[in-house]
Design a protein around this motif. Structure first.
Motif, PDB file in Angstrom:
ATOM      1  N   VAL A   1     -35.048   9.267   1.684  1.00  0.00           N
ATOM      2  CA  VAL A   1     -36.456   8.891   1.694  1.00  0.00           C
ATOM      3  C   VAL A   1     -36.965   9.087   3.120  1.00  0.00           C
ATOM      4  CG1 VAL A   1     -38.144   7.081   1.242  1.00  0.00           C
ATOM      5  CG2 VAL A   1     -36.049   7.198  -0.131  1.00  0.00           C
ATOM      6  N   ARG A   2     -37.647  10.185   3.340  1.00  0.00           N
ATOM      7  CA  ARG A   2     -38.162  10.556   4.667  1.00  0.00           C
ATOM      8  C   ARG A   2     -37.034  10.554   5.698  1.00  0.00           C
ATOM      9  NH1 ARG A   2     -43.720   9.951   5.062  1.00  0.00           N
ATOM     10  NH2 ARG A   2     -43.457  11.101   7.018  1.00  0.00           N
ATOM     11  N   GLY A   3     -35.891  11.131   5.325  1.00  0.00           N
ATOM     12  CA  GLY A   3     -34.800  11.301   6.267  1.00  0.00           C
ATOM     13  C   GLY A   3     -33.768  10.201   6.288  1.00  0.00           C
ATOM     14  N   VAL A   4     -34.002   9.073   5.582  1.00  0.00           N
ATOM     15  CA  VAL A   4     -33.037   7.967   5.541  1.00  0.00           C
ATOM     16  C   VAL A   4     -32.503   7.854   4.114  1.00  0.00           C
ATOM     17  CG1 VAL A   4     -32.676   5.487   5.865  1.00  0.00           C
ATOM     18  CG2 VAL A   4     -34.219   6.743   7.390  1.00  0.00           C
ATOM     19  N   VAL A   5     -31.166   7.821   3.979  1.00  0.00           N
ATOM     20  CA  VAL A   5     -30.553   7.751   2.649  1.00  0.00           C
ATOM     21  C   VAL A   5     -30.654   6.322   2.123  1.00  0.00           C
ATOM     22  CG1 VAL A   5     -28.433   8.031   1.322  1.00  0.00           C
ATOM     23  CG2 VAL A   5     -28.974   9.641   3.154  1.00  0.00           C
ATOM     24  N   SER A   6     -31.262   6.175   0.933  1.00  0.00           N
ATOM     25  CA  SER A   6     -31.371   4.875   0.274  1.00  0.00           C
ATOM     26  C   SER A   6     -30.336   4.813  -0.846  1.00  0.00           C
ATOM     27  CB  SER A   6     -32.780   4.684  -0.306  1.00  0.00           C
ATOM     28  OG  SER A   6     -32.900   3.410  -0.904  1.00  0.00           O
ATOM     29  N   GLN A   7     -29.549   3.717  -0.873  1.00  0.00           N
ATOM     30  CA  GLN A   7     -28.423   3.600  -1.800  1.00  0.00           C
ATOM     31  C   GLN A   7     -28.657   2.594  -2.918  1.00  0.00           C
ATOM     32  OE1 GLN A   7     -25.827   2.605   1.563  1.00  0.00           O
ATOM     33  NE2 GLN A   7     -24.602   4.408   1.064  1.00  0.00           N
ATOM     34  N   ALA A   8     -29.840   2.053  -3.025  1.00  0.00           N
ATOM     35  CA  ALA A   8     -30.154   1.099  -4.098  1.00  0.00           C
ATOM     36  C   ALA A   8     -31.666   0.958  -4.165  1.00  0.00           C
ATOM     37  CB  ALA A   8     -29.484  -0.249  -3.861  1.00  0.00           C
ATOM     38  N   ARG A   9     -32.131   0.247  -5.201  1.00  0.00           N
ATOM     39  CA  ARG A   9     -33.567   0.023  -5.377  1.00  0.00           C
ATOM     40  C   ARG A   9     -33.838  -1.481  -5.339  1.00  0.00           C
ATOM     41  NH1 ARG A   9     -37.489   3.232  -8.389  1.00  0.00           N
ATOM     42  NH2 ARG A   9     -39.370   1.999  -8.762  1.00  0.00           N
ATOM     43  N   LEU A  10     -34.763  -1.880  -4.481  1.00  0.00           N
ATOM     44  CA  LEU A  10     -35.176  -3.275  -4.391  1.00  0.00           C
ATOM     45  C   LEU A  10     -36.188  -3.553  -5.501  1.00  0.00           C
ATOM     46  CD1 LEU A  10     -35.260  -5.984  -2.753  1.00  0.00           C
ATOM     47  CD2 LEU A  10     -37.189  -4.978  -1.513  1.00  0.00           C
ATOM     48  N   LEU A  11     -35.900  -4.537  -6.377  1.00  0.00           N
ATOM     49  CA  LEU A  11     -36.808  -4.838  -7.483  1.00  0.00           C
ATOM     50  C   LEU A  11     -37.866  -5.834  -7.040  1.00  0.00           C
ATOM     51  CD1 LEU A  11     -34.670  -4.993 -10.744  1.00  0.00           C
ATOM     52  CD2 LEU A  11     -35.705  -3.049  -9.581  1.00  0.00           C
ATOM     53  N   CYS A  12     -39.126  -5.444  -7.247  1.00  0.00           N
ATOM     54  CA  CYS A  12     -40.272  -6.286  -6.920  1.00  0.00           C
ATOM     55  C   CYS A  12     -41.151  -6.407  -8.154  1.00  0.00           C
ATOM     56  CB  CYS A  12     -41.072  -5.694  -5.760  1.00  0.00           C
ATOM     57  SG  CYS A  12     -40.134  -5.531  -4.228  1.00  0.00           S
ATOM     58  N   CYS A  13     -42.082  -7.331  -8.112  1.00  0.00           N
ATOM     59  CA  CYS A  13     -43.074  -7.450  -9.182  1.00  0.00           C
ATOM     60  C   CYS A  13     -44.457  -7.333  -8.556  1.00  0.00           C
ATOM     61  CB  CYS A  13     -42.912  -8.764  -9.941  1.00  0.00           C
ATOM     62  SG  CYS A  13     -43.035 -10.232  -8.898  1.00  0.00           S
ATOM     63  N   SER A  14     -45.397  -6.840  -9.349  1.00  0.00           N
ATOM     64  CA  SER A  14     -46.747  -6.615  -8.825  1.00  0.00           C
ATOM     65  C   SER A  14     -47.774  -7.020  -9.862  1.00  0.00           C
ATOM     66  CB  SER A  14     -46.930  -5.143  -8.435  1.00  0.00           C
ATOM     67  OG  SER A  14     -46.665  -4.301  -9.536  1.00  0.00           O
ATOM     68  N   ALA A  15     -48.930  -7.407  -9.375  1.00  0.00           N
ATOM     69  CA  ALA A  15     -50.044  -7.825 -10.226  1.00  0.00           C
ATOM     70  C   ALA A  15     -51.318  -7.194  -9.682  1.00  0.00           C
ATOM     71  CB  ALA A  15     -50.148  -9.349 -10.237  1.00  0.00           C
ATOM     72  N   PRO A  16     -52.409  -7.201 -10.473  1.00  0.00           N
ATOM     73  CA  PRO A  16     -53.665  -6.624  -9.992  1.00  0.00           C
ATOM     74  C   PRO A  16     -54.111  -7.260  -8.678  1.00  0.00           C
ATOM     75  CG  PRO A  16     -53.794  -7.084 -12.337  1.00  0.00           C
ATOM     76  CD  PRO A  16     -52.516  -7.671 -11.869  1.00  0.00           C
ATOM     77  N   GLY A  17     -54.728  -6.425  -7.845  1.00  0.00           N
ATOM     78  CA  GLY A  17     -55.195  -6.915  -6.552  1.00  0.00           C
ATOM     79  C   GLY A  17     -54.225  -6.663  -5.428  1.00  0.00           C
ATOM     80  N   ASP A  18     -53.328  -5.669  -5.615  1.00  0.00           N
ATOM     81  CA  ASP A  18     -52.350  -5.313  -4.582  1.00  0.00           C
ATOM     82  C   ASP A  18     -51.418  -6.471  -4.226  1.00  0.00           C
ATOM     83  OD1 ASP A  18     -53.294  -2.739  -4.428  1.00  0.00           O
ATOM     84  OD2 ASP A  18     -54.767  -3.231  -2.864  1.00  0.00           O
ATOM     85  N   CYS A  19     -51.156  -7.372  -5.181  1.00  0.00           N
ATOM     86  CA  CYS A  19     -50.210  -8.457  -4.965  1.00  0.00           C
ATOM     87  C   CYS A  19     -48.815  -7.960  -5.339  1.00  0.00           C
ATOM     88  CB  CYS A  19     -50.568  -9.669  -5.813  1.00  0.00           C
ATOM     89  SG  CYS A  19     -52.181 -10.373  -5.422  1.00  0.00           S
ATOM     90  N   ARG A  20     -47.860  -8.109  -4.410  1.00  0.00           N
ATOM     91  CA  ARG A  20     -46.507  -7.606  -4.636  1.00  0.00           C
ATOM     92  C   ARG A  20     -45.513  -8.495  -3.907  1.00  0.00           C
ATOM     93  NH1 ARG A  20     -43.321  -3.156  -2.469  1.00  0.00           N
ATOM     94  NH2 ARG A  20     -42.097  -2.170  -4.130  1.00  0.00           N
ATOM     95  N   GLU A  21     -44.379  -8.817  -4.591  1.00  0.00           N
ATOM     96  CA  GLU A  21     -43.356  -9.637  -3.964  1.00  0.00           C
ATOM     97  C   GLU A  21     -42.000  -9.356  -4.596  1.00  0.00           C
ATOM     98  OE1 GLU A  21     -45.026 -13.491  -4.549  1.00  0.00           O
ATOM     99  OE2 GLU A  21     -44.263 -13.691  -6.584  1.00  0.00           O
ATOM    100  N   PRO A  22     -40.909  -9.534  -3.857  1.00  0.00           N
ATOM    101  CA  PRO A  22     -39.583  -9.247  -4.401  1.00  0.00           C
ATOM    102  C   PRO A  22     -39.137 -10.336  -5.365  1.00  0.00           C
ATOM    103  CG  PRO A  22     -39.392 -10.115  -2.175  1.00  0.00           C
ATOM    104  CD  PRO A  22     -40.854  -9.955  -2.442  1.00  0.00           C
ATOM    105  N   LEU A  23     -38.331  -9.956  -6.362  1.00  0.00           N
ATOM    106  CA  LEU A  23     -37.751 -10.940  -7.268  1.00  0.00           C
ATOM    107  C   LEU A  23     -36.727 -11.781  -6.518  1.00  0.00           C
ATOM    108  CD1 LEU A  23     -37.152  -8.856 -10.533  1.00  0.00           C
ATOM    109  CD2 LEU A  23     -39.063 -10.374  -9.996  1.00  0.00           C
TER     110      LEU A  23
END
Length: 275
Positions: free
Chosen positions: A180-202
């Motif tokens: 990802v733009r030159g850095v190897v990512s080895q997992a996916r961080l799970l987050c949740c999102s709602a309308p209004g650009d609200c986002r937070e990790p589980l």
């Protein structure tokens, strides 16, 4: 009483919700089409396997009988050489390899399993957080997941809930490592999102440890070693991954849980989408 200045904000929120509902409907239609195509391909493979030729029958033990005397005047055929025996054994082996597939392989290939049990979801502890060296809108975390070495995870900012060292998160660990733009990512961080650009990790339940497996009731099974991009498993499952009205992360209404420790939740959001 509502003031006139709050009316445009309310209307914008309603429009955003309607837009999300329309987009979710389109995603579900695309997923159903992909699922149908996957099942059709699997049926064709099964039919092709069934039509493959059966192996030749093995020679009967009764063939080793005393030789029949040849008629008078005819020269008896020479006994088969060791070379003939080797050639016959090779033909038998080739025939066995080309034989029909076993019942187990047909059963496993007939109905592919497409559910949340194929995801390797684990609890992770953040060891460090730094800005991405190239992309300012991304961060790079070192996360402990119960393995010999921590994993590198590249993710986007999570709004008003920043990632902190020592915090527990939920990771999807069987995605294929990618740059990802030159850095190897080895997992996916799970987050949740709602309308209004609200986002937070589980958030895993209290008392969880790095590497704890996160499962979903009524969906037993071992996860894939690596999710193959061509199978699109994550894309098929994502519309059914949500946070309910109680703030519990779930798949098809069944909560994410760490056995003996509790359920995974969103810190503050409800009725949100997991991604």
């Amino acid at each position: 009483m509502w003031t006139t200045s709050s009316t445009p904000v309310l209307q914008a929120s309603v429009r955003d919700q309607k837009k999300l509902l329309v987009e979710n409907g389109k995603l579900k239609k695309d997923i159903e089409q992909l699922r149908t195509e996957l099942q059709d391909k699997q049926r064709r493979r099964t039919a092709k396997a069934l039509l493959s030729p059966a192996p030749p029958p093995p020679p009967s033990s009764s063939a080793h009988t005393s030789p029949v005397p040849s008629p008078a005047g005819e020269t008896p055929a020479p006994p088969p050489s060791s070379r003939d025996h080797r050639e016959r054994r090779g033909m038998r082996r080739r025939g066995e390899r080309k034989g029909r597939p076993t019942c187990d392989s047909l059963f496993l290939g007939a109905e592919p399993r497409v559910d949340v049990s194929r995801l390797d979801l684990r609890v992770g502890r953040i060891l460090s957080v730094r800005r991405h060296p190239v992309a300012e809108v991304m961060t790079v975390q070192q996360v402990e997941v119960g393995e010999v070495a921590p994993r590198t995870v590249v993710s986007k900012p999570v709004g008003e809930t920043p990632l902190e060292e020592g915090g527990l998160v939920v990771l999807l660990c069987n995605v294929k490592a990618r740059k990802v733009r030159g850095v190897v990512s080895q997992a996916r961080l799970l987050c949740c999102s709602a309308p209004g650009d609200c986002r937070e990790p589980l958030a895993p339940p209290p008392g969880s440890s790095p590497g704890d497996r996160i499962t979903v009731l009524n969906y037993p099974g071992e996860p894939d070693r690596v999710l193959q991009a061509r199978d699109r498993i994550w894309e098929l499952l994502q519309p059914d991954l949500q946070v309910d009205s109680r703030g519990v992360a779930n798949y098809n209404g069944h909560g994410f849980e760490v056995r003996g420790k509790g359920l995974c939740r969103a810190p503050s959001l409800t009725n949100a989408v997991i991604g």
